[in-house]
Design a protein around this motif. Structure first.
Motif, PDB file in Angstrom:
ATOM      1  N   SER A  42      24.712  84.449  22.923  1.00  0.00           N
ATOM      2  CA  SER A  42      24.808  84.333  24.373  1.00  0.00           C
ATOM      3  C   SER A  42      25.205  82.896  24.756  1.00  0.00           C
ATOM      4  CB  SER A  42      23.465  84.706  24.991  1.00  0.00           C
ATOM      5  OG  SER A  42      23.564  84.744  26.391  1.00  0.00           O
ATOM      6  N   GLN A 103      27.779  81.209  40.212  1.00  0.00           N
ATOM      7  CA  GLN A 103      28.674  80.418  39.375  1.00  0.00           C
ATOM      8  C   GLN A 103      29.855  81.275  38.937  1.00  0.00           C
ATOM      9  OE1 GLN A 103      26.836  78.159  36.186  1.00  0.00           O
ATOM     10  NE2 GLN A 103      24.988  77.830  37.418  1.00  0.00           N
TER      11      GLN A 103
ATOM     12  N   SER B  32      17.022  84.792  41.595  1.00  0.00           N
ATOM     13  CA  SER B  32      18.351  85.344  41.809  1.00  0.00           C
ATOM     14  C   SER B  32      18.747  85.978  40.478  1.00  0.00           C
ATOM     15  CB  SER B  32      19.357  84.268  42.198  1.00  0.00           C
ATOM     16  OG  SER B  32      19.034  83.721  43.457  1.00  0.00           O
ATOM     17  N   PHE B  34      21.780  88.250  38.228  1.00  0.00           N
ATOM     18  CA  PHE B  34      23.207  88.500  38.133  1.00  0.00           C
ATOM     19  C   PHE B  34      23.500  89.370  36.906  1.00  0.00           C
ATOM     20  CE2 PHE B  34      24.159  84.878  40.951  1.00  0.00           C
ATOM     21  CZ  PHE B  34      23.039  84.078  40.760  1.00  0.00           C
ATOM     22  N   TYR B  36      26.939  89.704  34.515  1.00  0.00           N
ATOM     23  CA  TYR B  36      28.293  89.273  34.221  1.00  0.00           C
ATOM     24  C   TYR B  36      28.841  90.151  33.091  1.00  0.00           C
ATOM     25  CZ  TYR B  36      27.846  84.795  36.768  1.00  0.00           C
ATOM     26  OH  TYR B  36      27.693  83.809  37.727  1.00  0.00           O
ATOM     27  N   LEU B  44      33.924  85.038  31.585  1.00  0.00           N
ATOM     28  CA  LEU B  44      32.904  85.864  32.224  1.00  0.00           C
ATOM     29  C   LEU B  44      33.315  86.210  33.647  1.00  0.00           C
ATOM     30  CD1 LEU B  44      31.206  84.462  29.917  1.00  0.00           C
ATOM     31  CD2 LEU B  44      29.258  84.891  31.383  1.00  0.00           C
ATOM     32  N   LEU B  46      31.875  87.981  37.225  1.00  0.00           N
ATOM     33  CA  LEU B  46      30.677  88.401  37.940  1.00  0.00           C
ATOM     34  C   LEU B  46      30.817  89.855  38.380  1.00  0.00           C
ATOM     35  CD1 LEU B  46      27.952  87.585  39.286  1.00  0.00           C
ATOM     36  CD2 LEU B  46      29.293  87.058  41.334  1.00  0.00           C
ATOM     37  N   LYS B  49      25.327  90.525  42.117  1.00  0.00           N
ATOM     38  CA  LYS B  49      24.199  89.600  42.166  1.00  0.00           C
ATOM     39  C   LYS B  49      23.163  90.088  43.167  1.00  0.00           C
ATOM     40  CE  LYS B  49      25.913  86.431  45.729  1.00  0.00           C
ATOM     41  NZ  LYS B  49      26.235  85.008  46.053  1.00  0.00           N
ATOM     42  N   THR B  51      20.087  88.492  45.543  1.00  0.00           N
ATOM     43  CA  THR B  51      19.497  87.239  46.035  1.00  0.00           C
ATOM     44  C   THR B  51      18.564  87.518  47.201  1.00  0.00           C
ATOM     45  OG1 THR B  51      21.464  86.930  47.408  1.00  0.00           O
ATOM     46  CG2 THR B  51      21.404  85.757  45.313  1.00  0.00           C
ATOM     47  N   PHE B  90      26.078  90.623  30.294  1.00  0.00           N
ATOM     48  CA  PHE B  90      24.980  89.660  30.286  1.00  0.00           C
ATOM     49  C   PHE B  90      24.174  89.768  31.576  1.00  0.00           C
ATOM     50  CE2 PHE B  90      25.959  87.350  26.501  1.00  0.00           C
ATOM     51  CZ  PHE B  90      27.333  87.373  26.372  1.00  0.00           C
ATOM     52  N   TYR B  99      20.474  76.076  40.454  1.00  0.00           N
ATOM     53  CA  TYR B  99      21.750  76.470  39.865  1.00  0.00           C
ATOM     54  C   TYR B  99      21.657  76.782  38.384  1.00  0.00           C
ATOM     55  CZ  TYR B  99      24.319  75.260  44.081  1.00  0.00           C
ATOM     56  OH  TYR B  99      24.813  75.230  45.358  1.00  0.00           O
ATOM     57  N   LYS B 100      20.581  76.425  37.724  1.00  0.00           N
ATOM     58  CA  LYS B 100      20.498  76.643  36.281  1.00  0.00           C
ATOM     59  C   LYS B 100      20.359  78.124  35.978  1.00  0.00           C
ATOM     60  CE  LYS B 100      18.645  72.250  34.670  1.00  0.00           C
ATOM     61  NZ  LYS B 100      17.581  71.595  33.873  1.00  0.00           N
ATOM     62  N   LEU B 101      21.253  78.617  35.141  1.00  0.00           N
ATOM     63  CA  LEU B 101      21.257  80.028  34.756  1.00  0.00           C
ATOM     64  C   LEU B 101      20.631  80.197  33.378  1.00  0.00           C
ATOM     65  CD1 LEU B 101      24.873  81.116  35.785  1.00  0.00           C
ATOM     66  CD2 LEU B 101      22.774  81.176  37.157  1.00  0.00           C
ATOM     67  N   PHE B 103      20.609  83.036  30.437  1.00  0.00           N
ATOM     68  CA  PHE B 103      21.334  84.235  30.028  1.00  0.00           C
ATOM     69  C   PHE B 103      20.499  85.076  29.073  1.00  0.00           C
ATOM     70  CE2 PHE B 103      25.823  83.967  31.330  1.00  0.00           C
ATOM     71  CZ  PHE B 103      25.802  82.747  31.958  1.00  0.00           C
ATOM     72  N   GLY B 104      20.621  86.396  29.221  1.00  0.00           N
ATOM     73  CA  GLY B 104      20.099  87.288  28.207  1.00  0.00           C
ATOM     74  C   GLY B 104      20.982  87.269  26.975  1.00  0.00           C
TER      75      GLY B 104
END
Lengths: 114, 113
Positions: A42, A103, B32, B34, B36, B44, B46, B49, B51, B90, B99-101, B103-104
């Motif tokens: 990932s 993003q 939040s 998402f 992708y 990637l 989107l 999402k 929120t 994902f 803003y920090k994502l 991910f799975g």
């Protein structure tokens, strides 16, 4: 949504060398980020590229290995320094505007280190 | 801190049948969420999402996801799979206004003709 381009799209490099990846956004954005996607894995956040100041690195990533520049609101570069085969990955940049938490990602740079 | 767990590493479906991709999240704050999609050798994209608005979120290409706070889940569904849906998916979480994502691990979808 922002449209993001990256250069180069792919490269094959020799160990010990460095590669600089460029990320261009088609509009001014507040935030830009760099991610690494190792083979079959990932995405992992490397750092947040801050405009006009030093990047903010995540745990496990250091400026000497991954120097980042962000000279303005639409452009950033990531350098992978002193490369080894373990650096072979896809490197992606992303961007987000001030009014959204979404993003958008560039197409990625596929790096192979021999 | 937030994290996501994608419960299936690989899902195989026949064309025209429903698709279900499962995702559970953990977040200290209102998240939040998402989804992708990454097609082979592509970046990637989107899909959708969530929120904190409607719990049923509709995305592109016929996909939708339902936020269930009681189950801490955000499963992705599509009523009828198409060959073009073959890709890596994902599930992603961020804390509200962060803003920090995270991910799975990703779910690989294959579609059988």
């Amino acid at each position: 949504s922002a449209v993001i381009s990256q250069k180069p799209s792919r490269d094959i490099c020799q160990r010990g060398t460095s590669l600089t990846i460029q990320c261009q956004v088609d509009s001014q954005v507040t935030m830009m980020f760099w991610y690494r996607q190792q083979p079959g894995q990932s995405l992992t956040l490397i750092a947040t590229a801050n405009q006009g100041s030093e990047a903010t690195y995540e745990s496990g990533f250091v400026i000497d290995k991954f120097p980042i520049s962000r000279p303005n609101l639409t452009f950033s570069t990531l350098t992978v320094s002193n490369m080894s085969p373990e650096d072979s990955s896809i490197y992606l940049c992303s961007a987000a505007g001030a009014s959204t938490d979404t993003q958008y990602f560039g197409p990625g740079t596929r790096l192979t280190v021999l | 801190a937030q994290s996501v767990t994608q419960l299936d590493s690989h899902v195989s479906v026949s064309e025209g049948t429903p698709v279900l991709l499962r995702c559970n999240y953990s977040s200290s704050y209102s998240p939040s969420l998402f989804w992708y999609v990454q097609h082979p050798n592509k970046g990637l994209q989107l899909l959708l999402k969530y929120t904190s608005a409607a719990t049923l979120v509709k995305g592109i290409n016929g996909f939708e996801a339902e936020f269930k706070k009681s189950e801490t889940s955000f499963h992705l569904t599509k009523p009828s799979a198409h060959m073009s849906d073959a890709a890596e998916y994902f599930c992603v979480v961020s804390a509200f206004n962060d803003y920090k994502l995270s991910f799975g691990a990703g779910t690989t979808v294959t579609v059988r003709a």
